[in-house]
Design an enzyme around this catalytic site. Structure first.
Site, PDB file in Angstrom:
ATOM      1  N   GLU A   1       1.229  -0.441  -5.093  1.00 44.51           N
ATOM      2  CA  GLU A   1       0.245   0.613  -5.373  1.00 44.51           C
ATOM      3  C   GLU A   1       1.001   1.905  -5.665  1.00 44.51           C
ATOM      4  O   GLU A   1       1.305   2.687  -4.769  1.00 44.51           O
ATOM      5  CB  GLU A   1      -0.703   0.802  -4.196  1.00 44.51           C
ATOM      6  CG  GLU A   1      -1.826   1.789  -4.502  1.00 44.51           C
ATOM      7  CD  GLU A   1      -2.481   2.374  -3.256  1.00 44.51           C
ATOM      8  OE1 GLU A   1      -3.679   2.694  -3.318  1.00 44.51           O
ATOM      9  OE2 GLU A   1      -1.792   2.528  -2.226  1.00 44.51           O
TER      10      GLU A   1
ATOM     11  N   ASP B   1       0.824  -1.209   0.000  1.00 44.60           N
ATOM     12  CA  ASP B   1       0.000   0.000   0.000  1.00 44.60           C
ATOM     13  C   ASP B   1       0.860   1.261   0.000  1.00 44.60           C
ATOM     14  O   ASP B   1       1.932   1.305   0.602  1.00 44.60           O
ATOM     15  CB  ASP B   1      -0.892   0.003   1.240  1.00 44.60           C
ATOM     16  CG  ASP B   1      -1.720   1.261   1.335  1.00 44.60           C
ATOM     17  OD1 ASP B   1      -2.647   1.417   0.520  1.00 44.60           O
ATOM     18  OD2 ASP B   1      -1.422   2.108   2.199  1.00 44.60           O
TER      19      ASP B   1
END
Length: 880
Positions: free
Chosen positions: A553, A498
Site C-alpha cells: 500500500e 499496510d
C-alpha cells in the site's frame, strides 16, 4: 478502551430487523489508522433521513425510468436484429500465450444434462474444487534462498533510464541490503534460521538436561528481572519461574513436565510476563511472541494464552478444543491476475455481532467463490486490543485475533479456501504498532526504544502509534519472523502490506504531496533502513514460498517498488493503485455528469509505472468507513432508503445503478493488472462501517467525538439485501459476478495488450481494447448512439459478450446478447486501428465485444451459466 458494562452489552446485542439509515458528511481523504481521530458528527441530512428504513420486507415488482431510450424498434437500429454478412475469418487472439499457467478448457455439450456433465452449479464449472493430495496431509515444499547478485544495485534502472540521475542512492541501498544479508549468514546461521524466531522465542516445547518441557525466552534488554506468571502458578512466581539473562538481553527459563508427563502450563491457560523495568517499576506484559491472546467478557485487558493442543487432527477435520488442525489442500497456483475480495471476519455477519472464523468459512467462502473472485484479502487478523482500529493498531503480532475463534479455526478457514481454489492474503501491519503498553509490545521492558525508535521519531502523531526501528537487529528478527510465521504456520499465500508509504519516508507521507520528482523518493527524507527491510522481507517470502504474493500500500508511487529485489528493486509483486478511488470520489462529489472528463478518467486509470504491476480498485474499505461515502452512496444517497424496491421508480437509483456498473468495469478493465473489491461494495451496500466505540477526543484537534454507544449495528454486512429478489441491490451484485467471470473466460485483466482508441468529450464515450475484447463505454447522461463506429485491431466478426443493459443487471435490454447480432469488421484506419465495427451504444451503458466464435446468447440458460454473460463454455483463455 470500553468499560465492562459496555463490552457486556455488545456481547448481548440482538439482531436488528431493519436497517436504520443515516447519511454522513463529506468524504475525508486521510489515513485510516488513527483511533478517534477520524470520527465525524452527523450531517444535517443525516437527521432529516434518520427515520427511513431499508428492509428486506419491501414490496416487489419492476420499474425503470431514466433518460436512456426505451427498447428500440428494428427500424431505429437494424443491427440489433439483423446479422451482418459473416466474414471468412474471426478476430485473431491477441494473447495466444495467455493459457500458460491456466486451466485447459473442455467444451461442454449443451445437450447433455446435469448427470452426464457432472455440473450441478456454475461454481462447479467455473471454479472446480481442488482435489486433496494422495498422502492426505499437505506440507509446503520450500524453495531455496537466492544468492546475492553481484551487481551494484542499478539493474532495476534499465526499465527507466531517467533514474540514473539517482544511481548513487540505489548503490547505497543495495550495499546496505547486501551487508545485512551477509551479517545474517555470518552471525545467525543464515536467513532460514533467522526468520523462524518463533521457534526460539516465546513459549515452545523442548528439552533441557534430558527433560522435556516448555522453554520461555524473551528479549528484554532493559529489564532487571523477569518471571512467568499465570493460571499455572496462580499468578505467584516460584523460584523456578524466574528467568536468567544472557549477554544479549535475552531472558530464558525452562519448565519441565511433571512426573506423569503433564505440561507445566496447561493448554489454553492464561499467562503473562512479570518484570522489573530499568526504572525499578514492576509491570506485567503479554509475551511479545505470544501465539494467542484473549480477553474475558468482564475484563478490559487481554491475557496471553499458552496455546499448544495435545492432539493432532486428521487432515481437513475441524479442530476440537485440544486438537490441532492438519492442512489437507495444497496452495492454489498463482493466478495470472488477482480478483481480490477484501474482507473482515468480524463484520462479515448479516447480524449485529462479531462473526467467527468457522462461520466465515461456512457462509462467506461459498459466496466469494460464486461471485468469481480468486483471492481473499483478510483484514484485522493480527490481534488488536481495540476493535475499532479495523485491525491496524496491532498489539500481539503473532496471535490470530481471538475475537473470531482459535488459531486452528483460522487454519481450517484457510484450508477450505484453498479447496475452493481461492488464494488467501493477510492484511499485515508492520508500518507501526499500538502504543498500548498493557496489551502490546510498546515499552515492554520499560524503555521506549526496544523495538521502536526512541523519542519523537518513534511516535506517529497522525495514527497515535509507535514507529518501528528497522535498523534494530532484533526488530528485523521479530518482523521478518512475523511475516514468515503467517505464511508458514497458517499457509497464507501472501500479504497486503499496510502503510508502506509511512515506512519508507521519515515524514511518513504526512502533509506531503508527491509530484513525481525523483528527489522526493531518493534523498534524505527516505528511510533506507525501512526500504531495505522490505527488500529482505520480499526476498525471504518469495524465495522460500515461490507462489507467494506481496502487495504494497504505497501512495507515493516510489519507482522500482515493484521491481524484483534481484535487480535492486523493493520486490513487491503489486502496488495498490490508490489514486483511482480518490478520483471517483472527486468526480462524484464535485462534477455534474455532463462535465465528466473522459481523458482525465482514462489518465488516472492508466497512470502507472511501466513494468510495475498495480492492483486497481474503485473503492476499498477506506471509502466504506464512517465519515466517508461509498460510490453507491455518492450516486444514490437518500434514495437508497426509499427506492430500492423493484416497484418504486427512481431516476436517481436507475442512474446510480447504471454508473455503479460502469465505474467498476472500467476500473477492472483499465485500472491495473489485478483488481480489488471490499466486501459488500459489489452490491452497493448501504450504510457506512462504524465499529462499536465510546465517546472520545480527536488526536489532532482535541475535539470531542461522540461514540455510538458500543453498537454493532453498522459493523456488519446486509447480505439479505443483496439476495432479496424484490430489491435492486441484486442487479449490481449480478453484474459484478458477470464481469469477474468475463475475466475468467478471457483473461483480459492480465493481458499486456491495452489500447484506448477513443476518449470523446462530446459523446462522453471511451473505447478501449484489453486482450481480445473491445469495450465501449457511453457515459453520456442522455444520448444514445446508433451504428457508432468503433475501431478494433483485428479483422473478423464480433459478438456481444457482456452488456450492462441486460435485464439481469437491471437494464432495458436495448443492448443485449439475446439479439445474437454479429458485427462484421470493415477494413480501413479508424481511431488508429486497422479495422472497425458499428454498434449501438445506449446512454450510461457499457458493451463488451469479443470474437464471435466465443459468443453464446443462451450461455446463461445452461446449468453452468452466469446470468447476463454471453460467453460460450468457459471462453478461450479460461483460468481460475
Amino acid at each position: 478502551m470500553m468499560d465492562t458494562a459496555t463490552m457486556s452489552s455488545l456481547l448481548g446485542a440482538q439482531q436488528h430487523a431493519h436497517l436504520v439509515p443515516c447519511r454522513r458528511s463529506s468524504a475525508v481523504r486521510s489515513f485510516r489508522r488513527a483511533l478517534p481521530a477520524h470520527r465525524f458528527h452527523r450531517s444535517a441530512a443525516a437527521h432529516r433521513h434518520a427515520g427511513r428504513i431499508v428492509s428486506a420486507a419491501q414490496a416487489s415488482s419492476t420499474s425503470k425510468s431514466t433518460k436512456a431510450k426505451k427498447p428500440a424498434p428494428q427500424a431505429e437500429n437494424p443491427t440489433l436484429a439483423q446479422t451482418e454478412v459473416e466474414p471468412e475469418t474471426t478476430p485473431g487472439r491477441v494473447d495466444s500465450g495467455i493459457l500458460e499457467g491456466g486451466v485447459s478448457v473442455a467444451l461442454l455439450d449443451p445437450a447433455k444434462d446435469v448427470e452426464e456433465t457432472g455440473i450441478s452449479s456454475p461454481e462447479d464449472f467455473w471454479t472446480p474444487l481442488r482435489p486433496p493430495p494422495s498422502k492426505g496431509e499437505y506440507k509446503d515444499q520450500y524453495g531455496s534462498l537466492s544468492t546475492i547478485p553481484q551487481h551494484d544495485g542499478t539493474e532495476c534502472l534499465k526499465t527507466d533510464d531517467t533514474l540514473w540521475s539517482h544511481a548513487d542512492h540505489f548503490k547505497y541501498r543495495w550495499n546496505v541490503y547486501k551487508t545485512i544479508r551477509q551479517q545474517i549468514d555470518e552471525n545467525e546461521g543464515g536467513m532460514d534460521k533467522f526468520t523462524q524466531g518463533w521457534k526460539y522465542y516465546g513459549l515452545n516445547r523442548g528439552e533441557h538436561e534430558g527433560k522435556t518441557g516448555i522453554w520461555y525466552r524473551e528479549w528484554a534488554p532493559g529489564a532487571r528481572a523477569v518471571a512467568l506468571v499465570g493460571e499455572f502458578n496462580n499468578w505467584d512466581p516460584q523460584a523456578e519461574h524466574w528467568a536468567s539473562r544472557n549477554n544479549f538481553g535475552v531472558w530464558q527459563l525452562f519448565l519441565p513436565d511433571s512426573a506423569d508427563g503433564a505440561s507445566a502450563i496447561p493448554h489454553r491457560t492464561k499467562i503473562k510476563t512479570r518484570l522489573e523495568t530499568a526504572y525499578g517499576e514492576w509491570v506485567e506484559r503479554i509475551p511479545a511472541w505470544i501465539k494467542w491472546a484473549t480477553q474475558e467478557w468482564n475484563e478490559i485487558q487481554f491475557n496471553g494464552v499458552y496455546y499448544n493442543p495435545s492432539k493432532k487432527g486428521k487432515p481437513g477435520e475441524l479442530p476440537a478444543a485440544d486438537t490441532s488442525y492438519t492442512f489437507r489442500y495444497p496452495r492454489p497456483d498463482r493466478p495470472r491476475a488477482l480478483r481480490i475480495y477484501e474482507a473482515h471476519i468480524g463484520m462479515s455477519s448479516e447480524e449485529p455481532r462479531v462473526n467467527s472464523y468457522l462461520d466465515f468459512r461456512m457462509t462467506m467462502l461459498p459466496r466469494i467463490r460464486k461471485l468469481g473472485y480468486n483471492a481473499i484479502q483478510i483484514m484485522a487478523l493480527q490481534e488488536h486490543a481495540y476493535y475499532g482500529s479495523f485491525g491496524y493498531h496491532v498489539t500481539n503480532f503473532f496471535a490470530a485475533s481471538s475475537r473470531f475463534g482459535t488459531p486452528d479455526e483460522l487454519k481450517a478457514l484457510v484450508d477450505e479456501a484453498h479447496r475452493l481454489g481461492l488464494v488467501v492474503l493477510i492484511d499485515i501491519v508492520h508500518s507501526h504498532a499500538s502504543k498500548n503498553t498493557n496489551d502490546g509490545i510498546n515499552m515492554f521492558d520499560g524503555t521506549d526504544s526496544m523495538y521502536f525508535h526512541g523519542g519523537s521519531r518513534g511516535y506517529h502523531w497522525m495514527w497515535d502509534s509507535r514507529c518501528f526501528n528497522y535498523g534494530n537487529w532484533e526488530t528485523l528478527r521479530f518482523l521478518l519472523s512475523n511475516a514468515r510465521w503467517w505464511v508458514d504456520e497458517y499457509k497464507f499465500d501472501g500479504f497486503r502490506f499496510d502503510g508502506v508509504t509511512s515506512m519508507m519516508y521519515h515524514h511518513h507521507g504526512l502533509q506531503m504531496a508527491f509530484t513525481g520528482n525523483y528527489d522526493e523518493y531518493f534523498g534524505m527524507s527516505t528511510d533506507v533502513e525501512a526500504v531495505v527491510y522490505l527488500m529482505l522481507m520480499n526476498t525471504m517470502i518469495h524465495d522460500y514460498f515461490p507462489t507467494s504474493i506481496t502487495i504494497g500500500e504505497d501512495v507515493s508511487g516510489m519507482p522500482t517498488f515493484c521491481r524484483p529485489v534481484s535487480e535492486g528493486g523493493v520486490g513487491f509483486d503489486y502496488r495498490l493503485q490508490m489514486a483511482i478511488a480518490d478520483k471517483w470520489i472527486e468526480i462524484l462529489g464535485k462534477q455534474r455528469d455532463q462535465d465528466w472528463d473522459m481523458g482525465n478518467i482514462v489518465h488516472t486509470l492508466t497512470n502507472r509505472r511501466y513494468a510495475e504491476p498495480c492492483v486497481g480498485y474503485a473503492e476499498s474499505h477506506d471509502q466504506a468507513l464512517v465519515g466517508d461515502k461509498t460510490i453507491a452512496f455518492w450516486l444514490m444517497d437518500k434514495d437508497m432508503y426509499d427506492a430500492m424496491s423493484l416497484d418504486t421508480p427512481s431516476a436517481v437509483v436507475d442512474r446510480g445503478i447504471a454508473l455503479h456498473k460502469m465505474i467498476r468495469l472500467i476500473t477492472l478493465t483499465l485500472g491495473g493488472d489485478s483488481y480489488l473489491n471490499f466486501m459488500g461494495n459489489e452490491f452497493g451496500h448501504p450504510e457506512w462501517i462504524d465499529f462499536p466505540r465510546g465517546d472520545s477526543y480527536d488526536n489532532s484537534t482535541g475535539a470531542f467525538v461522540p461514540g455510538n454507544g458500543g453498537s454493532l449495528d453498522k459493523c456488519r454486512r446486509r447480505w439479505d439485501l443483496a439476495d432479496a429478489e424484490h430489491l435492486k441491490y441484486k442487479f449490481m451484485q449480478s453484474f459484478d459476478r458477470a464481469m469477474n467471470h468475463l475475466d475468467k473466460a478471457f483473461g483480459f485483466v492480465s493481458s499486456p495488450h491495452q489500447y484506448i482508441s477513443r476518449k470523446d468529450e462530446g459523446d462522453k464515450v471511451i473505447i478501449c481494447e484489453r486482450g481480445d475484447l473491445v469495450f465501449v463505454f457511453n457515459f453520456h447522461p442522455s444520448q444514445s448512439f446508433s451504428e457508432y463506429k468503433v475501431g478494433c485491431q483485428n479483422a473478423g466478426s464480433y459478438k456481444l459478450m457482456l452488456s450492462s443493459d441486460e435485464s439481469a443487471f437491471g437494464g432495458f435490454e436495448n443492448l443485449s446478447k439475446k439479439h445474437n447480432t454479429e458485427f462484421a469488421s470493415t477494413a480501413g484506419d479508424y481511431d488508429g486501428r486497422e479495422h472497425s465495427i458499428q454498434v449501438y451504444a445506449p446512454s450510461r451503458t457499457v458493451g463488451v465485444y469479443g470474437p464471435a466464435e466465443w459468443g453464446d446468447p443462451e450461455a446463461d440458460q445452461h446449468t453452468w451459466g452466469i446470468p447476463g454473460l454471453g460467453v460460450k463454455d468457459r471462453g478461450p483463455n479460461f483460468a481460475y
